[in-house]
Scaffold this active site. Structure first.
Site, short mmCIF file in Angstrom:
data_model
loop_
_atom_site.label_atom_id
_atom_site.label_comp_id
_atom_site.label_asym_id
_atom_site.label_seq_id
_atom_site.Cartn_x
_atom_site.Cartn_y
_atom_site.Cartn_z
N LYS A 25 0.70 -1.29 0.15
CA LYS A 25 0.01 -0.16 0.06
C LYS A 25 0.93 1.37 0.01
CE LYS A 25 -1.64 1.31 3.87
NZ LYS A 25 -1.40 2.94 4.40
N ASN A 26 1.72 1.40 0.88
CA ASN A 26 2.60 2.67 0.96
C ASN A 26 3.64 2.86 -0.03
OD1 ASN A 26 0.99 3.15 3.13
ND2 ASN A 26 2.47 2.38 4.84
N CYS A 119 -4.37 12.28 12.59
CA CYS A 119 -5.00 11.14 12.17
C CYS A 119 -5.62 10.63 13.64
CB CYS A 119 -3.94 10.37 11.69
SG CYS A 119 -2.96 9.65 12.93
N ARG A 124 0.30 14.72 13.13
CA ARG A 124 1.23 14.13 12.41
C ARG A 124 1.67 15.47 11.51
NH1 ARG A 124 -0.98 8.85 9.88
NH2 ARG A 124 0.93 8.64 8.80
N ASP A 307 4.34 0.35 12.33
CA ASP A 307 3.03 -0.28 11.57
C ASP A 307 2.65 -1.82 12.36
OD1 ASP A 307 3.22 1.50 8.67
OD2 ASP A 307 2.74 2.00 10.54
N ARG A 399 -8.72 0.10 4.52
CA ARG A 399 -7.89 0.95 3.78
C ARG A 399 -6.74 0.32 3.43
NH1 ARG A 399 -7.11 6.40 7.02
NH2 ARG A 399 -5.71 6.35 5.38
C1 EPZ Z 1 4.50 6.58 6.74
O1 EPZ Z 1 3.66 7.73 7.13
C2 EPZ Z 1 3.34 5.64 6.48
N1 EPZ Z 1 2.34 6.04 5.40
C3 EPZ Z 1 2.98 5.41 7.87
O2 EPZ Z 1 2.13 3.84 7.57
C4 EPZ Z 1 4.14 4.86 8.82
O3 EPZ Z 1 3.54 4.56 10.12
C5 EPZ Z 1 5.23 5.94 8.91
O4 EPZ Z 1 5.52 6.06 7.57
C6 EPZ Z 1 6.48 5.48 9.60
O5 EPZ Z 1 6.89 4.55 9.17
C7 EPZ Z 1 2.49 5.98 4.01
O6 EPZ Z 1 3.49 5.68 3.83
C8 EPZ Z 1 1.43 6.45 3.29
P1 EPZ Z 1 6.70 9.74 8.77
P2 EPZ Z 1 4.48 9.21 7.23
O7 EPZ Z 1 7.02 10.96 8.27
O8 EPZ Z 1 5.28 9.58 6.01
C9 EPZ Z 1 7.28 12.89 12.26
C10 EPZ Z 1 -0.01 2.81 7.58
O9 EPZ Z 1 -0.46 2.20 8.84
N2 EPZ Z 1 7.12 13.91 11.18
O10 EPZ Z 1 7.74 8.92 8.58
O11 EPZ Z 1 3.28 10.17 7.50
C11 EPZ Z 1 5.98 12.12 12.62
O12 EPZ Z 1 5.05 12.90 13.46
C12 EPZ Z 1 0.76 4.24 8.10
O13 EPZ Z 1 0.14 2.08 6.58
C13 EPZ Z 1 7.40 15.16 11.63
O14 EPZ Z 1 7.49 15.50 12.70
O15 EPZ Z 1 5.37 9.07 8.47
C14 EPZ Z 1 6.35 10.64 13.07
O16 EPZ Z 1 6.57 11.02 14.54
C15 EPZ Z 1 0.31 4.87 9.07
N3 EPZ Z 1 7.32 16.25 10.63
C16 EPZ Z 1 7.82 10.69 12.48
O17 EPZ Z 1 8.12 11.74 11.87
C17 EPZ Z 1 7.19 15.75 9.29
O18 EPZ Z 1 7.13 17.02 8.36
C18 EPZ Z 1 7.86 9.44 11.12
O19 EPZ Z 1 6.80 10.00 10.48
C19 EPZ Z 1 6.89 14.50 8.80
C20 EPZ Z 1 7.00 13.62 10.15
#
Ligand code: EPZ
Length: 423
Positions: A25-26, A119, A124, A307, A399
């Site tokens: 998916k991702n 979310c 986020r 995840d 989803r």
């Molecule tokens: C991706 O989300 C995945 N979604 C998430 O999967 C997954 O949990 C996550 O990566 C972590 O592996 C998709 O790929 C569509 P991040 P993403 O930016 O990109 C912080 C699922 O269940 N952060 O790597 O949104 C954030 O708060 C979903 O399939 C900032 O602070 O995650 C978090 O603590 C849920 N500022 C950490 O980084 C930013 O601008 C990692 O988030 C961006 C992120």
């Protein structure tokens, strides 16, 4: 309104047999917006049939992309893209919609993307995305809940992320490939989905070094061309089914899976007493009657994925002794805890660590899905519980899991999807 179906799960059956894992998916949610970077027709095979995929398809169609999804091949025709906006109604449904920002800026020099809300489990932010795009020369304003971004042409920059972010790495990569000059992305995410995206961009004509590492160097080019790609298997779906097998003392084999994407997860199943073996594209797990308590602390790839945190917690609810599950990526991703407690689990959460005290048994109850992976943990707990468990709001699970109840039934699980009035 999404369907308000519910699942009825009757615990006690051992899961046995083989299933085929769907596409990631991702990865698809990154490959699809990446097609905006060129004019042409791309075919993305092994694309799973999920609600999130249809949400992304709808978003791209509002931009003028023509999308077809025969079977598991997704065809995207980007020759008529004329609208550079991602509206609130779609972004609020799926945060990954924010992925269109980078490619729209890179190819068209403008974008109006709704600021993603939080979310199910908390805020986020997207600050890392916006800071990187500004370093690439974009002018960013926030107005009426929208991100307004524009640039004459992006210019290469040397970007270091404070924290590793999958989405910020993806957006920056997609913006940098058409920027003028060289971009270096340091502390980049190395999740397999980002590696898949970088590979696809290369097939479109992008010049990227360091793919798969946390430091990528991109030489901007003037134009990219459409390309085809075959998506990687979904490592989280795979881990979820392994957890369902382990939860029921079962014995399963997953086909069309990449074991090398799951090394940290397979090690934990072995520590818990499971016999795990694999070939290049399959994984087999034979579970013991009772699992050992095994602590987990999530980390960025290749660590134990956040995840899989909720699924592991469900698994440990009956493990003798005490287990700790810490999430270092999302400190508040624990909405599944109160629902697991309704099934009889003994769990306390302090800051970003859950302490689970093993119980003799779980008892079926009505529980509520709150987010995608929390729903998966409730199904796993339902498979472990005495009598039956009703899981409401399964649109969350639709989803990210393709026909999960059919795949679980093929493995011998007693799980039914029924219409539900309750919600
Ligand atoms: C991706 O989300 C995945 N979604 C998430 O999967 C997954 O949990 C996550 O990566 C972590 O592996 C998709 O790929 C569509 P991040 P993403 O930016 O990109 C912080 C699922 O269940 N952060 O790597 O949104 C954030 O708060 C979903 O399939 C900032 O602070 O995650 C978090 O603590 C849920 N500022 C950490 O980084 C930013 O601008 C990692 O988030 C961006 C992120």
């Amino acid at each position: 309104m999404p369907s308000l179906d519910k699942f009825i799960v009757r615990g006690g059956n051992r899961l046995q047999g083989n299933i085929t894992v769907s596409g990631a998916k991702n990865a698809s949610l990154a490959l699809m917006p990446a097609t905006l970077l060129a004019s042409g027709v791309s075919r993305l095979s092994n694309t799973p049939r999920l609600r999130d995929i249809s949400t992304m398809s709808t978003l791209l169609e509002t931009m003028g992309v023509r999308v077809k999804h025969p079977g598991t091949v997704l065809e995207l025709d980007t020759r008529e893209v004329k609208n550079f906006e991602a509206p609130y109604e779609l972004v609020k449904k799926m945060r990954a919609s924010f992925y269109v920002l980078g490619p729209l800026l890179g190819r068209f020099g403008e974008a109006r993307v709704s600021y993603p809300g939080g979310c199910a489990w908390g805020p986020r932010p997207v600050d890392l995305h916006l800071k990187a795009l500004e370093q690439l020369g974009a002018t960013i304003e926030i107005e009426g809940g929208y991100v307004l971004a524009r640039t004459k042409r992006l210019r290469g920059a040397d970007i270091t992320f404070d924290i590793s972010s999958v989405g910020a790495t993806g957006n920056t990569l997609m913006a940098a490939v058409l920027a003028k000059g060289t971009t270096v992305i340091r502390n980049a995410a190395t999740e397999p989905e980002i590696t898949q995206l970088a590979g696809f961009l290369s097939r479109m004509g992008a010049r990227i070094d360091g793919i798969g590492s946390n430091c990528m160097t991109i030489e901007g080019v003037d134009e990219l061309h459409a390309a085809d790609d075959s998506n990687i298997p979904d490592r989280i779906e795979a881990g979820t089914f392994l957890a369902a097998a382990a939860a029921t003392g079962g014995s399963i084999t997953l086909e069309n899976v990449s074991p090398q994407h799951l090394t940290a997860v397979l090690a934990k199943f072995r520590d818990a007493g499971c016999d795990v073996s694999h070939t290049e594209n399959s994984i087999s797990l034979n579970a013991p009657d009772a699992l050992q308590a095994v602590n987990v602390s999530t980390a960025i790839y290749p660590g134990f994925p956040t995840d899989m945190q909720a699924q592991w917690m469900a698994l440990m609810t009956k493990a003798p002794g005490t287990t700790t599950v810490t999430d270092t990526v999302y400190f508040d991703r624990f909405n599944h805890v109160p629902e697991l407690q309704r099934l009889g689990a003994r769990i306390e959460v302090t800051k970003n660590t859950a302490i689970i005290r093993g119980v003799e048994r779980l008892n079926g109850a009505t529980v509520m899905s709150t987010d995608l992976r929390a729903s998966a943990s409730l199904i796993i707990a339902g498979l472990m519980a005495e009598s039956s468990t009703e899981i409401l709001r399964v649109y969350h699970i639709d989803r990210g899991y393709e026909a999960i109840e059919l795949k679980l039934r093929n493995l011998g699980a007693d799980i039914q999807r029924v219409d539900s009035e309750d919600y």
